[in-house]
Design a protein around this motif. Sequence first.
Motif, PDB file in Angstrom:
ATOM      1  N   LEU A  50      -0.739  13.656  13.789  1.00  0.00           N
ATOM      2  CA  LEU A  50      -1.432  13.696  15.148  1.00  0.00           C
ATOM      3  C   LEU A  50      -0.818  12.978  16.281  1.00  0.00           C
ATOM      4  N   GLU A  51       0.047  11.854  16.135  1.00  0.00           N
ATOM      5  CA  GLU A  51       1.000  11.053  16.922  1.00  0.00           C
ATOM      6  C   GLU A  51      -0.122  10.554  18.316  1.00  0.00           C
ATOM      7  N   PRO A  52      -1.102  10.004  17.897  1.00  0.00           N
ATOM      8  CA  PRO A  52      -1.989   9.378  18.995  1.00  0.00           C
ATOM      9  C   PRO A  52      -1.269   8.509  19.846  1.00  0.00           C
ATOM     10  N   SER A  53      -1.741   8.314  21.182  1.00  0.00           N
ATOM     11  CA  SER A  53      -1.434   7.234  21.976  1.00  0.00           C
ATOM     12  C   SER A  53      -2.164   5.902  21.636  1.00  0.00           C
ATOM     13  N   LEU A  54      -3.315   6.012  21.268  1.00  0.00           N
ATOM     14  CA  LEU A  54      -4.190   4.760  20.893  1.00  0.00           C
ATOM     15  C   LEU A  54      -4.708   5.272  19.431  1.00  0.00           C
ATOM     16  N   ALA A  55      -4.262   4.331  18.586  1.00  0.00           N
ATOM     17  CA  ALA A  55      -4.698   4.431  17.085  1.00  0.00           C
ATOM     18  C   ALA A  55      -5.621   3.159  16.850  1.00  0.00           C
ATOM     19  N   LEU A  56      -6.941   3.657  16.327  1.00  0.00           N
ATOM     20  CA  LEU A  56      -7.993   2.599  15.794  1.00  0.00           C
ATOM     21  C   LEU A  56      -8.141   2.645  14.407  1.00  0.00           C
ATOM     22  N   LEU A  57      -7.793   1.604  13.885  1.00  0.00           N
ATOM     23  CA  LEU A  57      -7.704   1.615  12.616  1.00  0.00           C
ATOM     24  C   LEU A  57      -8.702   0.586  12.037  1.00  0.00           C
ATOM     25  N   ASP A  58      -9.767   1.343  11.539  1.00  0.00           N
ATOM     26  CA  ASP A  58     -10.948   0.701  10.929  1.00  0.00           C
ATOM     27  C   ASP A  58     -10.972   0.159   9.306  1.00  0.00           C
ATOM     28  N   GLU A  59     -10.786  -0.919   9.151  1.00  0.00           N
ATOM     29  CA  GLU A  59     -10.737  -1.624   7.733  1.00  0.00           C
ATOM     30  C   GLU A  59      -9.722  -0.811   6.899  1.00  0.00           C
ATOM     31  N   THR A  60      -8.552  -0.610   7.506  1.00  0.00           N
ATOM     32  CA  THR A  60      -7.923   0.157   6.814  1.00  0.00           C
ATOM     33  C   THR A  60      -7.136  -0.316   5.550  1.00  0.00           C
ATOM     34  N   ASP A  61      -7.226  -1.703   5.649  1.00  0.00           N
ATOM     35  CA  ASP A  61      -6.920  -2.584   4.234  1.00  0.00           C
ATOM     36  C   ASP A  61      -7.956  -2.527   3.191  1.00  0.00           C
ATOM     37  N   SER A  62      -9.115  -2.126   3.514  1.00  0.00           N
ATOM     38  CA  SER A  62     -10.077  -2.563   2.444  1.00  0.00           C
ATOM     39  C   SER A  62     -10.047  -1.513   1.356  1.00  0.00           C
ATOM     40  N   GLY A  63     -10.345  -2.079   0.213  1.00  0.00           N
ATOM     41  CA  GLY A  63     -10.186  -1.349  -1.091  1.00  0.00           C
ATOM     42  C   GLY A  63      -8.694  -0.814  -1.383  1.00  0.00           C
ATOM     43  N   LEU A  64      -7.678  -1.539  -0.948  1.00  0.00           N
ATOM     44  CA  LEU A  64      -6.436  -1.315  -1.500  1.00  0.00           C
ATOM     45  C   LEU A  64      -5.796  -2.337  -2.286  1.00  0.00           C
ATOM     46  N   ASP A  65      -5.123  -1.793  -3.415  1.00  0.00           N
ATOM     47  CA  ASP A  65      -4.166  -2.852  -4.232  1.00  0.00           C
ATOM     48  C   ASP A  65      -2.904  -3.076  -3.317  1.00  0.00           C
ATOM     49  N   ILE A  66      -2.347  -4.177  -3.827  1.00  0.00           N
ATOM     50  CA  ILE A  66      -1.355  -4.584  -2.832  1.00  0.00           C
ATOM     51  C   ILE A  66      -0.192  -3.438  -2.672  1.00  0.00           C
ATOM     52  N   ASP A  67       0.206  -2.710  -3.858  1.00  0.00           N
ATOM     53  CA  ASP A  67       1.122  -1.558  -3.699  1.00  0.00           C
ATOM     54  C   ASP A  67       0.612  -0.552  -2.584  1.00  0.00           C
ATOM     55  N   ALA A  68      -0.495  -0.191  -2.637  1.00  0.00           N
ATOM     56  CA  ALA A  68      -1.045   0.834  -1.652  1.00  0.00           C
ATOM     57  C   ALA A  68      -1.172   0.086  -0.359  1.00  0.00           C
ATOM     58  N   LEU A  69      -1.471  -1.103  -0.329  1.00  0.00           N
ATOM     59  CA  LEU A  69      -1.531  -1.828   1.129  1.00  0.00           C
ATOM     60  C   LEU A  69       0.051  -1.854   1.723  1.00  0.00           C
ATOM     61  N   LYS A  70       0.944  -2.002   0.872  1.00  0.00           N
ATOM     62  CA  LYS A  70       2.236  -2.023   1.331  1.00  0.00           C
ATOM     63  C   LYS A  70       2.708  -0.816   2.080  1.00  0.00           C
ATOM     64  N   ILE A  71       2.332   0.328   1.121  1.00  0.00           N
ATOM     65  CA  ILE A  71       2.465   1.814   1.665  1.00  0.00           C
ATOM     66  C   ILE A  71       1.824   2.031   3.010  1.00  0.00           C
ATOM     67  N   VAL A  72       0.821   1.727   3.131  1.00  0.00           N
ATOM     68  CA  VAL A  72      -0.095   2.086   4.239  1.00  0.00           C
ATOM     69  C   VAL A  72       0.499   1.304   5.293  1.00  0.00           C
ATOM     70  N   ALA A  73       0.801  -0.166   5.169  1.00  0.00           N
ATOM     71  CA  ALA A  73       1.542  -0.974   6.126  1.00  0.00           C
ATOM     72  C   ALA A  73       2.594  -0.299   6.784  1.00  0.00           C
ATOM     73  N   HIS A  74       3.550   0.093   5.876  1.00  0.00           N
ATOM     74  CA  HIS A  74       4.994   0.583   6.276  1.00  0.00           C
ATOM     75  C   HIS A  74       4.888   1.883   6.951  1.00  0.00           C
ATOM     76  N   GLY A  75       3.525   2.664   6.607  1.00  0.00           N
ATOM     77  CA  GLY A  75       3.445   3.852   7.601  1.00  0.00           C
ATOM     78  C   GLY A  75       3.003   3.572   8.845  1.00  0.00           C
ATOM     79  N   VAL A  76       2.029   2.447   8.782  1.00  0.00           N
ATOM     80  CA  VAL A  76       1.671   1.864  10.239  1.00  0.00           C
ATOM     81  C   VAL A  76       2.929   1.403  11.234  1.00  0.00           C
ATOM     82  N   ASN A  77       3.611   0.578  10.567  1.00  0.00           N
ATOM     83  CA  ASN A  77       4.679   0.147  11.213  1.00  0.00           C
ATOM     84  C   ASN A  77       5.587   1.005  11.743  1.00  0.00           C
ATOM     85  N   SER A  78       6.177   1.857  11.068  1.00  0.00           N
ATOM     86  CA  SER A  78       6.913   3.125  11.353  1.00  0.00           C
ATOM     87  C   SER A  78       6.442   4.005  12.703  1.00  0.00           C
TER      88      SER A  78
END
Lengths: 260, 482
Positions: free
Chosen positions: A162-190
């Motif tokens: 959707l390529e938003p101008s303003l992204a709100l991430l609500d507790e996106t890290d909750s319930g993630l193991d470390i590998d999933a967290l890295k994937i999600v973080a990589h996605g957000v960083n990119s």
Amino acid sequence: MLSIKDLHVNVGDKQILKGISLEIKAGEVHAIMGPNGSGKSTLSQVLAGRDGYEVISGSITYKGQDILALSPEERAREGVFLALQYPVEIPGVNNVYLLKAGLNAIRKHRSLPELDAFEFLTLIKEKMKLMHMDESFLNRGVNEGFSGGEKKRNEILQMAVLEPSLALLDETDSGLDIDALKIVAHGVNSLRSPERAILMVTHYQRLLDYITPDYVHVLAGGKIIKSGDKTLALELEKRGYDWLTQVPAINTDNTGAIGA
Amino acid sequence: MSTTPQDLEQLVAQKYRHGFVTDIESDTLAPGLDENVIRHISRIKKEPEFLLQWRLKAFRHWLTMPTPNWAHLKIAPIDYQAISYYSAPKARTDAPKSLDEVDPKLLETYDKLGIPLHERARLAGVAVDAVFDSVSVATTFKDRLAKAGVIFCSFSDAVQQHPQLIEQYLGSVVPHGDNYFAALNSAVFTDGSFVYIPKGVRCPMELSTYFRINAANTGQFERTLIIADEGATVSYLEGCTAPMRDENQLHAAVVELVALKDANIKYSTVQNWYPGDENGLGGIYNFVTKRGDCRGANSKISWTQVETGSAITWKYPSCILTGDHSVGEFYSVALTNHYQQADTGTKMIHIGRNTKSTIVSKGISAGHGQNCYRGLVKILAGAEGARNYTQCDSLLMGDRCGAHTFPYVEVKNSTASVEHEASTSKISDDQLFYCRSRGISQEDAVSMIVNGFCKAVFKELPMEFAVEAQNLLSVSLEGAVG
């Protein structure tokens, strides 16, 4: 990009936000941290336009426009995106179908041609690689039978599409193991870019190890009680929230009572 | 909190799209019902003596029967003497011999309904038999079907041309005294469709009947009989609409299906009779008896229905699984809005060995709508290894509607396996908000969620009708919210 001024919000009779002010510029990443029940999620829901939250006073200006009167879908079409803490299952509705309907509604609003099935498939396959998602996701119902990690990855996939101008991430890290967290973080960083602002709401400092914020704010008792740079998050990790909340919390309650 | 009662009122305030009346000259019998009326109908239709006697037998039996009141329905008393039992568009001289002779106004009506007999039927490859009030107006594709040996014609024509098949099969699945409305239908039925698929023939196209009630104060009592001989396969679809009128109109149909050895019948219904207005005024009473008999081994009968219309729906398309290894299926979506009521479900009677049945029922209630699933799974003592799977789900919209489930299970054979799953849910605010926060309007979100709920049923419909059914649901839910 986003300017929040003295925002007071009630849920039912209860005052949750008691005067929030926040400025976010394009290209910035802000993190909002705070103890449970401090109003973090309320803030992100109010920004996305969810019903059931009553704005008592204050303003939210996005790209120079007062968005309080806009519906959630109108805000989404203007470029606001919320990655939910608890993405909901919609049985029988195809994951891709929902996303295509959303993207095309947004494109239509911006007078862009709608994507046909083939163009959309090409786009989503490319974005799925970013999130390390296999193609079986294409055929599944919206969040239906997804694990906690898959749901969160799916949220960031939606953000990528959707390529938003303003992204709100609500507790996106909750319930993630470390590998999933890295994937999600990589996605957000990119997805970080000079045109895009990101507001992350999180309880733990852990996420900030992977997504480095420009600013950190501490929300407690419905107010931002301290702002700083990323070092503030590290200090919170060491000392907890108590050193910040004990004394100011009383003041906050008093102002809140007077304000109400 | 996003779906307030006002939002739902708008949802429910969807206008009925087929509510026009065709201004056409009709031959209509004066209201009232006695043996003379039945004799008159039989005479108009030049019926053989056996059929008249069968009608009279049914009528005499009907007089002894009480009105059924066991369903979860509120039905205002029906004055059977106030109904006209025969209404036919006036023929110009004789019955139309081809489409060119059919009254252009009538054809226009079908055009409005989206069923142009001329072009679309041919393009879509669907053979259509259209029943207007009481008589069958035109049957398309007769010739092509005849080449395959398939008989597809109005019931009246079948009585004239294939009386031996009628005598052999009529009432063999739904006897003349089966229930109150079936008995009434047996006495006064005026037309309907007849299908015979000969041995080993796969019907080369979808067969379709389109029903429409036009004249005021008439009842529609059509009778459909489908016979699939050994190894034959047929897929049949019926669609129904009626004009908007303040009075209730009665539609009491009977459908009988017979599947012989290795035969396969798929029967799909998209029912969109006028449902009444938002205050519950008017609308069709849809009291229908539908039953199929899997008479031969390895036969299969599959019912799929999408019921969005009618003020009151009372129907239980059923399968009698007589043949060993025979299969019965029932897939249903029933939507009730305004003050609509539906009491619908199925009966699966397992008689043969290793018989199998599947029931998937999806009920959607909105406004003051009442939706009730009523089902019977009966495994007889001889039905070794019989299996049933039942799933019934209800979706509620708003806080004034109701969903009810009455499953009956009778098992008399210890080797049988019967499963029943049921759920009741609401369209949650979370689901709506989720879609909306992705840019999708609330209206589209509701339609998307409801269609997702019905997916398991829609995928059973023939392709082109699945799309129609989805559109019908979306239309019924238009203006749902904000």
